[in-house]
Scaffold this active site. Structure first.
Site, PDB file in Angstrom:
ATOM      1  N   ARG A 195     117.667   7.669  15.091  1.00  0.00           N
ATOM      2  CA  ARG A 195     117.157   7.191  13.801  1.00  0.00           C
ATOM      3  C   ARG A 195     118.171   6.236  13.166  1.00  0.00           C
ATOM      4  O   ARG A 195     117.797   5.421  12.323  1.00  0.00           O
ATOM      5  CB  ARG A 195     116.919   8.377  12.862  1.00  0.00           C
ATOM      6  CG  ARG A 195     115.810   9.283  13.347  1.00  0.00           C
ATOM      7  CD  ARG A 195     115.520  10.373  12.356  1.00  0.00           C
ATOM      8  NE  ARG A 195     115.644   9.837  11.015  1.00  0.00           N
ATOM      9  CZ  ARG A 195     116.216  10.461   9.997  1.00  0.00           C
ATOM     10  NH1 ARG A 195     116.694  11.653  10.140  1.00  0.00           N
ATOM     11  NH2 ARG A 195     116.284   9.885   8.821  1.00  0.00           N
ATOM     12  N   ARG A 249     116.208  17.893  -1.541  1.00  0.00           N
ATOM     13  CA  ARG A 249     116.311  16.454  -1.821  1.00  0.00           C
ATOM     14  C   ARG A 249     115.151  16.059  -2.732  1.00  0.00           C
ATOM     15  O   ARG A 249     114.196  15.412  -2.302  1.00  0.00           O
ATOM     16  CB  ARG A 249     116.323  15.642  -0.520  1.00  0.00           C
ATOM     17  CG  ARG A 249     117.548  15.920   0.316  1.00  0.00           C
ATOM     18  CD  ARG A 249     117.581  15.107   1.592  1.00  0.00           C
ATOM     19  NE  ARG A 249     117.995  13.728   1.388  1.00  0.00           N
ATOM     20  CZ  ARG A 249     118.155  12.852   2.377  1.00  0.00           C
ATOM     21  NH1 ARG A 249     117.955  13.214   3.617  1.00  0.00           N
ATOM     22  NH2 ARG A 249     118.519  11.612   2.121  1.00  0.00           N
ATOM     23  N   ASP A 253     128.003  10.318   4.324  1.00  0.00           N
ATOM     24  CA  ASP A 253     127.562  10.070   5.711  1.00  0.00           C
ATOM     25  C   ASP A 253     128.737  10.043   6.691  1.00  0.00           C
ATOM     26  O   ASP A 253     128.546  10.186   7.900  1.00  0.00           O
ATOM     27  CB  ASP A 253     126.813   8.730   5.810  1.00  0.00           C
ATOM     28  CG  ASP A 253     125.491   8.755   5.060  1.00  0.00           C
ATOM     29  OD1 ASP A 253     125.046   9.845   4.664  1.00  0.00           O
ATOM     30  OD2 ASP A 253     124.910   7.675   4.859  1.00  0.00           O
ATOM     31  N   LYS A 291     121.240   0.308   8.713  1.00  0.00           N
ATOM     32  CA  LYS A 291     119.941   1.006   8.588  1.00  0.00           C
ATOM     33  C   LYS A 291     119.553   1.131   7.125  1.00  0.00           C
ATOM     34  O   LYS A 291     118.462   0.743   6.715  1.00  0.00           O
ATOM     35  CB  LYS A 291     120.036   2.399   9.219  1.00  0.00           C
ATOM     36  CG  LYS A 291     118.881   3.318   8.823  1.00  0.00           C
ATOM     37  CD  LYS A 291     118.987   4.695   9.448  1.00  0.00           C
ATOM     38  CE  LYS A 291     119.830   5.706   8.713  1.00  0.00           C
ATOM     39  NZ  LYS A 291     119.174   6.398   7.587  1.00  0.00           N
ATOM     40  N   ASN A 292     120.469   1.695   6.332  1.00  0.00           N
ATOM     41  CA  ASN A 292     120.112   1.965   4.935  1.00  0.00           C
ATOM     42  C   ASN A 292     120.049   0.690   4.101  1.00  0.00           C
ATOM     43  O   ASN A 292     119.528   0.703   2.984  1.00  0.00           O
ATOM     44  CB  ASN A 292     121.087   2.985   4.334  1.00  0.00           C
ATOM     45  CG  ASN A 292     120.912   4.353   4.969  1.00  0.00           C
ATOM     46  OD1 ASN A 292     119.901   4.622   5.612  1.00  0.00           O
ATOM     47  ND2 ASN A 292     121.904   5.226   4.806  1.00  0.00           N
ATOM     48  N   CYS A 338     116.558  13.813   6.885  1.00  0.00           N
ATOM     49  CA  CYS A 338     117.454  14.858   7.374  1.00  0.00           C
ATOM     50  C   CYS A 338     117.449  16.055   6.437  1.00  0.00           C
ATOM     51  O   CYS A 338     117.313  15.908   5.229  1.00  0.00           O
ATOM     52  CB  CYS A 338     118.878  14.309   7.484  1.00  0.00           C
ATOM     53  SG  CYS A 338     119.071  13.145   8.840  1.00  0.00           S
TER      54      CYS A 338
HETATM   55  N1  EPU Z   1     118.936  13.521  -6.113  1.00  0.00           N
HETATM   56  C1  EPU Z   1     118.194  14.283  -6.992  1.00  0.00           C
HETATM   57  N2  EPU Z   1     117.030  13.753  -7.468  1.00  0.00           N
HETATM   58  C2  EPU Z   1     116.585  12.525  -7.099  1.00  0.00           C
HETATM   59  C3  EPU Z   1     117.351  11.754  -6.197  1.00  0.00           C
HETATM   60  C4  EPU Z   1     118.531  12.289  -5.715  1.00  0.00           C
HETATM   61  O1  EPU Z   1     118.576  15.401  -7.340  1.00  0.00           O
HETATM   62  O2  EPU Z   1     115.518  12.113  -7.569  1.00  0.00           O
HETATM   63  C5  EPU Z   1     120.179  14.077  -5.552  1.00  0.00           C
HETATM   64  C6  EPU Z   1     120.025  14.326  -4.053  1.00  0.00           C
HETATM   65  O3  EPU Z   1     119.385  15.560  -3.798  1.00  0.00           O
HETATM   66  C7  EPU Z   1     121.441  14.289  -3.576  1.00  0.00           C
HETATM   67  C8  EPU Z   1     122.079  13.236  -4.500  1.00  0.00           C
HETATM   68  O4  EPU Z   1     121.209  13.136  -5.633  1.00  0.00           O
HETATM   69  O5  EPU Z   1     122.049  15.518  -3.784  1.00  0.00           O
HETATM   70  C9  EPU Z   1     122.280  11.871  -3.855  1.00  0.00           C
HETATM   71  O6  EPU Z   1     121.054  11.346  -3.425  1.00  0.00           O
HETATM   72  P1  EPU Z   1     120.765   9.790  -3.306  1.00  0.00           P
HETATM   73  O7  EPU Z   1     119.470   9.539  -3.985  1.00  0.00           O
HETATM   74  O8  EPU Z   1     121.963   8.995  -3.695  1.00  0.00           O
HETATM   75  O9  EPU Z   1     120.593   9.657  -1.738  1.00  0.00           O
HETATM   76  P2  EPU Z   1     119.373   9.058  -0.934  1.00  0.00           P
HETATM   77  O10 EPU Z   1     118.918   7.796  -1.545  1.00  0.00           O
HETATM   78  O11 EPU Z   1     118.380  10.136  -0.667  1.00  0.00           O
HETATM   79  C10 EPU Z   1     120.869   7.594   0.613  1.00  0.00           C
HETATM   80  C11 EPU Z   1     121.016   7.418   2.092  1.00  0.00           C
HETATM   81  C12 EPU Z   1     121.729   8.632   2.672  1.00  0.00           C
HETATM   82  C13 EPU Z   1     123.086   8.769   2.003  1.00  0.00           C
HETATM   83  C14 EPU Z   1     122.905   8.878   0.482  1.00  0.00           C
HETATM   84  C15 EPU Z   1     124.209   8.947  -0.272  1.00  0.00           C
HETATM   85  C16 EPU Z   1     119.112   6.118   2.700  1.00  0.00           C
HETATM   86  C17 EPU Z   1     117.804   6.062   3.409  1.00  0.00           C
HETATM   87  N3  EPU Z   1     119.713   7.287   2.702  1.00  0.00           N
HETATM   88  O12 EPU Z   1     120.068   8.765   0.445  1.00  0.00           O
HETATM   89  O13 EPU Z   1     121.902   8.361   4.047  1.00  0.00           O
HETATM   90  O14 EPU Z   1     123.726   9.909   2.500  1.00  0.00           O
HETATM   91  O15 EPU Z   1     122.147   7.744   0.008  1.00  0.00           O
HETATM   92  O16 EPU Z   1     124.958   7.836   0.006  1.00  0.00           O
HETATM   93  O17 EPU Z   1     119.592   5.116   2.180  1.00  0.00           O
HETATM   94  C18 EPU Z   1     121.939   8.846   6.352  1.00  0.00           C
HETATM   95  O18 EPU Z   1     121.885   7.626   6.577  1.00  0.00           O
HETATM   96  O19 EPU Z   1     122.196   9.695   7.257  1.00  0.00           O
HETATM   97  C19 EPU Z   1     121.721   9.339   4.997  1.00  0.00           C
HETATM   98  C20 EPU Z   1     121.402  10.616   4.728  1.00  0.00           C
END
Ligand code: EPU
Length: 418
Positions: free
Chosen positions: A397, A121, A305, A22-23, A116
């Site tokens: 999802r 976030r 995850d 998915k991701n 989620c």
């Molecule tokens: N963060 C910030 N500011 C930002 C971006 C991130 O403070 O501008 C913080 C977030 O709040 C969090 C941390 O940095 O505490 C990590 O966030 P990251 O940006 O790495 O995560 P993401 O891109 O929002 C993706 C996956 C998540 C997975 C995380 C970590 C997707 C769509 N989502 O999220 O997947 O947990 O990376 O590996 O790729 C899931 O599939 O259930 C899921 C939540």
């Protein structure tokens, strides 16, 4: 509302091929905007989040269609540069369309993304990276207005190896003049998929999988066909489920090299795991051992995850395991639901101590988010009696026809509309 009804206690046994990631797939659908021509994404999972990405592309004026697990997108006719709130709120990944729309159109309008509820976030790292590449961004309440008359390649240092920020930076850098170096980049396997796809459409990307990624922007792009990697989180969830039930499950298309932190933990728990190229087989022990301390970290550390499904497994381990959640502030939504099934878990902030009990008992529970739902399925499969898990829309999802996959392995799972 849709729910799963699971009668637990049956050993899982058999062989499955797991869905595409998915991701991994979602940023590729955004990257399709960089091409005037057709791109085909193979092994694209059939999930509501992917449907949302296809709806965004259609809204933008692109052609997007699916035949089984193959998705064809043609963005030649893109004629809008905004995403309405109703689409933005359906998933977190809608935010990676920001970099892609800016790259293609030079301007973008959207609201904050949904996804989620795992605590705050923010998207400040995303916006800082895009600003460094030359975008002007104004926030009006929930609304973001972005302009970039010209994007310029630069050196970017990310304050944290954020997955989404790395993806957005790679997408915007694809249209920037010159080379962009992204330092402290995320190293998750999903970044390899995005780099592979960008290379396939004609944008040179080097270093993906390391902490420094270089993107050469401004190159002419062309159509391509790309196959998304197997979903390491879905594969890991099925392994945890097999371990919780005392079964033997093989995954015929696994990428064990993407799952080392999980397999290390499962081996600590006493599971016997055989790994070969593109293959994994797990045989559960008669009694699950505690895993000690598990701390979630950016890849190649233990994936956040996979924290909920492993916690569900540890609920019946012979001893205490400690979880430390370092990625998201509030990712213990499953804990309260697991307690309803008899789990003994204490938590304080980022810490959770799971004291194994002899057996969990089925109960009516609610899936509060995607991976928390996966934890409840894992727990229910190993539990005594009947568990009803409501709000399965969260699970759908991220897991393609999960009930069918589990039934193929011998589980007693029914999906029903209430
Ligand atoms: N963060 C910030 N500011 C930002 C971006 C991130 O403070 O501008 C913080 C977030 O709040 C969090 C941390 O940095 O505490 C990590 O966030 P990251 O940006 O790495 O995560 P993401 O891109 O929002 C993706 C996956 C998540 C997975 C995380 C970590 C997707 C769509 N989502 O999220 O997947 O947990 O990376 O590996 O790729 C899931 O599939 O259930 C899921 C939540």
């Amino acid at each position: 509302m849709t729910e799963f009804v699971i009668h637990g206690g049956r050993k899982l046994k058999g062989s499955i091929a797991v869905q595409g990631s998915k991701n991994g797939a979602l940023p590729l659908l955004a990257a399709a905007l960089l091409v005037c021509g057709e791109v085909v994404i193979e092994n694209c999972p059939q999930l509501s989040d992917v449907d949302c990405a296809l709806d965004i592309l259609t809204y933008l004026g692109c052609k997007a269609g699916r035949s089984g697990n193959s998705v064809a997108v043609d963005c030649t006719g893109m004629c809008a540069h905004d995403i309405p709130e109703r689409l933005m709120k359906r998933m977190r990944s809608s935010v990676v369309f920001l970099g892609a729309i800016l790259a293609r159109a030079g301007c973008a309008e959207m609201t904050m993304p949904g996804g989620c509820m795992l605590g705050p976030r923010p998207i400040d790292y995303h916006l800082d990276a895009l600003r460094a590449l030359g975008a002007e961004i104004a926030a009006e309440g929930e609304r973001l207005l972005c302009r970039a008359d010209s994007l310029r390649g630069c050196d970017l240092f990310l304050p944290f190896p954020s997955v989404g920020t790395t993806e957005n930076a790679m997408l915007a850098a694809s249209a920037a003049q010159g080379t962009t170096r992204i330092m402290n980049a995320a190293r998750e396997p999903e970044i390899l998929d995005l780099a592979g796809f960008l290379n396939a459409i004609g944008i040179p990307v080097r270093g993906a999988g390391t902490t420094v990624i270089e993107v050469e922007g401004g190159c002419r792009t062309h159509g391509a066909r790309y196959t998304v990697a197997t979903d390491r989180i879905a594969a890991g969830t099925y392994l945890c489920a097999a371990a919780a039930c005392g079964g033997t499950v093989e995954i015929t298309n696994a990428r064990p090299e993407h799952m080392a932190a999980l397999t290390n933990a499962l081996r600590h728990a006493g599971c016997d795991i055989l790994e070969k190229l593109g293959y994994m087989r797990l045989t559960a022990p008669s009694h699950i051992a505690p895993v000690g301390i598990v701390e979630t970290r950016p890849y190649p550390g233990y994936a956040t995850d996979m924290q909920p499904p492993l916690m569900a497994l540890m609920c019946t381990a012979e001893g205490t395991s400690v979880f430390i959640e370092n990625i998201f502030e509030s990712r213990y939504n499953h804990m309260e639901q697991l307690r309803r099934m008899g789990a003994d878990i204490q938590s304080e902030g980022r810490f959770a101590a799971v004291h194994g009990v002899a057996r969990l008992t089925g109960a009516p529970v609610t899936a509060p988010d995607l991976r928390a739902g996966a934890a409840l399925v894992t727990a229910a499969l190993g539990a005594y009696g009947r568990t009803e898990i409501s709000h399965i829309d969260h699970l759908e999802r991220g897991y393609e026809r999960m009930d069918e996959t589990l039934r193929r392995l011998g589980a007693d799972v029914i999906r029903r509309e209430q």
